[in-house]
Design a protein around this motif. Structure first.
Motif, PDB file in Angstrom:
ATOM      1  N   ILE A   1       8.003   2.586  -1.410  1.00  0.00           N
ATOM      2  CA  ILE A   1       7.418   1.359  -1.945  1.00  0.00           C
ATOM      3  C   ILE A   1       8.110   0.990  -3.256  1.00  0.00           C
ATOM      4  CG2 ILE A   1       5.320   0.332  -2.903  1.00  0.00           C
ATOM      5  CD1 ILE A   1       3.783   2.224  -0.910  1.00  0.00           C
ATOM      6  N   VAL A   2       8.247   1.962  -4.134  1.00  0.00           N
ATOM      7  CA  VAL A   2       8.875   1.722  -5.434  1.00  0.00           C
ATOM      8  C   VAL A   2      10.349   1.368  -5.258  1.00  0.00           C
ATOM      9  CG1 VAL A   2       9.465   2.774  -7.654  1.00  0.00           C
ATOM     10  CG2 VAL A   2       7.216   3.162  -6.646  1.00  0.00           C
ATOM     11  N   GLU A   3      11.022   2.009  -4.312  1.00  0.00           N
ATOM     12  CA  GLU A   3      12.440   1.734  -4.072  1.00  0.00           C
ATOM     13  C   GLU A   3      12.684   0.287  -3.659  1.00  0.00           C
ATOM     14  OE1 GLU A   3      13.841   4.538  -1.190  1.00  0.00           O
ATOM     15  OE2 GLU A   3      13.635   6.223  -2.563  1.00  0.00           O
ATOM     16  N   ARG A   4      11.722  -0.315  -2.989  1.00  0.00           N
ATOM     17  CA  ARG A   4      11.880  -1.713  -2.569  1.00  0.00           C
ATOM     18  C   ARG A   4      11.746  -2.677  -3.744  1.00  0.00           C
ATOM     19  NH1 ARG A   4      11.851  -3.106   2.967  1.00  0.00           N
ATOM     20  NH2 ARG A   4      11.758  -1.228   4.218  1.00  0.00           N
ATOM     21  N   GLY A   5      11.187  -2.205  -4.834  1.00  0.00           N
ATOM     22  CA  GLY A   5      11.161  -2.989  -6.054  1.00  0.00           C
ATOM     23  C   GLY A   5       9.887  -3.778  -6.286  1.00  0.00           C
ATOM     24  N   ARG A   6       9.739  -4.102  -7.546  1.00  0.00           N
ATOM     25  CA  ARG A   6       8.526  -4.800  -7.979  1.00  0.00           C
ATOM     26  C   ARG A   6       8.460  -6.233  -7.470  1.00  0.00           C
ATOM     27  NH1 ARG A   6       5.035  -3.389 -13.016  1.00  0.00           N
ATOM     28  NH2 ARG A   6       3.375  -4.853 -12.585  1.00  0.00           N
ATOM     29  N   ASP A   7       9.606  -6.876  -7.311  1.00  0.00           N
ATOM     30  CA  ASP A   7       9.597  -8.256  -6.806  1.00  0.00           C
ATOM     31  C   ASP A   7       9.039  -8.320  -5.387  1.00  0.00           C
ATOM     32  OD1 ASP A   7      10.619  -9.307  -9.151  1.00  0.00           O
ATOM     33  OD2 ASP A   7      12.691  -9.295  -8.444  1.00  0.00           O
ATOM     34  N   GLU A   8       9.498  -7.421  -4.536  1.00  0.00           N
ATOM     35  CA  GLU A   8       8.972  -7.400  -3.164  1.00  0.00           C
ATOM     36  C   GLU A   8       7.496  -7.009  -3.159  1.00  0.00           C
ATOM     37  OE1 GLU A   8       9.695  -5.129   1.036  1.00  0.00           O
ATOM     38  OE2 GLU A   8      11.469  -5.641  -0.151  1.00  0.00           O
ATOM     39  N   PHE A   9       7.135  -6.068  -3.997  1.00  0.00           N
ATOM     40  CA  PHE A   9       5.744  -5.633  -4.124  1.00  0.00           C
ATOM     41  C   PHE A   9       4.834  -6.788  -4.524  1.00  0.00           C
ATOM     42  CE2 PHE A   9       2.347  -4.090  -6.920  1.00  0.00           C
ATOM     43  CZ  PHE A   9       1.721  -3.150  -6.119  1.00  0.00           C
ATOM     44  N   GLY A  10       5.297  -7.620  -5.439  1.00  0.00           N
ATOM     45  CA  GLY A  10       4.484  -8.708  -5.958  1.00  0.00           C
ATOM     46  C   GLY A  10       4.543 -10.001  -5.167  1.00  0.00           C
ATOM     47  N   ALA A  11       5.352 -10.025  -4.129  1.00  0.00           N
ATOM     48  CA  ALA A  11       5.482 -11.249  -3.333  1.00  0.00           C
ATOM     49  C   ALA A  11       4.175 -11.560  -2.590  1.00  0.00           C
ATOM     50  CB  ALA A  11       6.627 -11.088  -2.334  1.00  0.00           C
ATOM     51  N   PRO A  12       3.917 -12.835  -2.345  1.00  0.00           N
ATOM     52  CA  PRO A  12       2.718 -13.194  -1.566  1.00  0.00           C
ATOM     53  C   PRO A  12       2.738 -12.522  -0.192  1.00  0.00           C
ATOM     54  CG  PRO A  12       3.730 -15.149  -2.536  1.00  0.00           C
ATOM     55  CD  PRO A  12       4.676 -14.009  -2.764  1.00  0.00           C
TER      56      PRO A  12
END
Length: 88
Positions: free
Chosen positions: A2-13
């Motif tokens: 999850i962290v490897e995919r990055g914060r932008d992907e995590f925060g996406a709608p």
């Protein structure tokens, strides 16, 4: 992962990584309830089991929208620290 995919992907709608993080936190609470006797002392002293349970309830029952910063911090820092402390 999850962290490897990055914060932008995590925060996406409608982010699938955010949903995966929710599941990890929900199951993390279950894991803490199964820590073998004698290993509880290894848990970080700043770990609040009540806060873990509260966050789990918010996420699993959607009582209110969880703050993404709290979920991200748990996934990036808190959960890995607990796992390392238990298996070290």
């Amino acid at each position: 992962m999850i962290v490897e995919r990055g914060r932008d992907e995590f925060g996406a709608p409608r982010s699938l990584t955010y949903r995966a993080a929710e599941a990890v936190i929900i199951h993390f609470d279950d894991l803490l309830g199964r820590v073998p006797t004698g290993r509880e002392a290894r848990l970080p002293s700043d770990l609040s089991l009540a806060a873990v349970r509260k966050t789990r309830n918010i996420l699993s029952h959607d009582y209110r929208k969880a703050r993404k910063e709290i979920v991200w911090d748990a996934i990036e820092h808190r959960i890995p620290a607990v796992i390392l402390a238990l298996v070290d």
